[in-house]
Design a protein around this motif. Structure first.
Motif, PDB file in Angstrom:
ATOM      1  N   ASP A   1       0.821  -1.212   0.000  1.00 18.29           N
ATOM      2  CA  ASP A   1       0.000   0.000   0.000  1.00 18.29           C
ATOM      3  C   ASP A   1       0.854   1.262   0.000  1.00 18.29           C
ATOM      4  OD1 ASP A   1      -2.542  -1.090  -0.190  1.00 18.29           O
ATOM      5  OD2 ASP A   1      -2.799  -1.264   1.985  1.00 18.29           O
TER       6      ASP A   1
ATOM      7  N   TRP B   1       0.678   4.114  -2.844  1.00 20.58           N
ATOM      8  CA  TRP B   1       0.402   5.491  -2.453  1.00 20.58           C
ATOM      9  C   TRP B   1       1.535   6.411  -2.909  1.00 20.58           C
ATOM     10  CZ3 TRP B   1       2.879   9.096   0.599  1.00 20.58           C
ATOM     11  CH2 TRP B   1       2.146  10.242   0.885  1.00 20.58           C
TER      12      TRP B   1
ATOM     13  N   ASP C   1       1.470   6.907  -6.663  1.00 16.22           N
ATOM     14  CA  ASP C   1       0.350   7.745  -7.103  1.00 16.22           C
ATOM     15  C   ASP C   1       0.429   9.188  -6.620  1.00 16.22           C
ATOM     16  OD1 ASP C   1      -0.671   5.504  -8.339  1.00 16.22           O
ATOM     17  OD2 ASP C   1      -2.261   5.166  -6.851  1.00 16.22           O
ATOM     18  N   ASN C   2       1.129   9.442  -5.506  1.00 13.59           N
ATOM     19  CA  ASN C   2       1.036  10.766  -4.884  1.00 13.59           C
ATOM     20  C   ASN C   2       2.337  11.527  -4.685  1.00 13.59           C
ATOM     21  OD1 ASN C   2      -1.927  10.906  -4.083  1.00 13.59           O
ATOM     22  ND2 ASN C   2      -1.317   8.907  -3.309  1.00 13.59           N
TER      23      ASN C   2
END
Length: 147
Positions: free
Chosen positions: A100, A104, A107-108
């Motif tokens: 995860d 994350w 993506d960020n």
């Protein structure tokens, strides 16, 4: 469930805060990720990794991880000089957290760190994280099983 002696001063009874009292250190999840994904298992392996963890910091973090039961330390038969570190069942249960965090971050954080790799398989991993986590765990466990 971790049952080792408690070397941690927990701030409160909150489950999230308590987990961060252990995992919130900047090196703990890096070490676990290296063991799980990068086949790092000796002190020398950790020191040679691109993360460049200092020797004294690595020593303290490995000792803590062993004390709380997320890793074990052993020697291979015929090699009395080198310690080998392996994830325990509880350590392996952090696999979804590692996955995860990778998703994350991918993506960020790209605008903050444009050097983050662009992994083609990430969309496939996102579509079935549970299966990918199980595959990582299985691969790790098979690596430890004598052939």
């Amino acid at each position: 469930m971790l049952t080792s002696k408690n070397p941690i001063d927990f701030r409160c009874s909150c489950a999230i805060t308590s987990s961060l009292d252990i995992l919130g250190d900047r090196w703990i999840l890096v070490i676990i990720k290296q063991m799980l994904i990068e086949d790092v298992e000796t002190f020398k392996d950790f020191l040679e990794s691109p993360e460049a963890i200092a020797t004294n910091v690595l020593t303290k973090r490995l000792k803590l991880l062993e004390e709380i039961g997320l890793i074990t330390k052993s020697r291979r038969p015929g090699n009395n000089k080198t310690n080998y570190y392996h994830l325990t069942k509880e350590g392996l249960e952090l696999t979804p957290v590692i996955v995860d965090l990778a998703i994350w971050s991918h993506d960020n954080l790209r605008t903050l760190n444009p050097t983050i790799g662009d992994y083609e398989e990430l969309e496939h991993i996102k579509s079935n994280k549970a299966a990918y986590c199980q595959k990582l765990i299985k691969n790790y466990q098979e690596k430890l099983t004598p052939q």
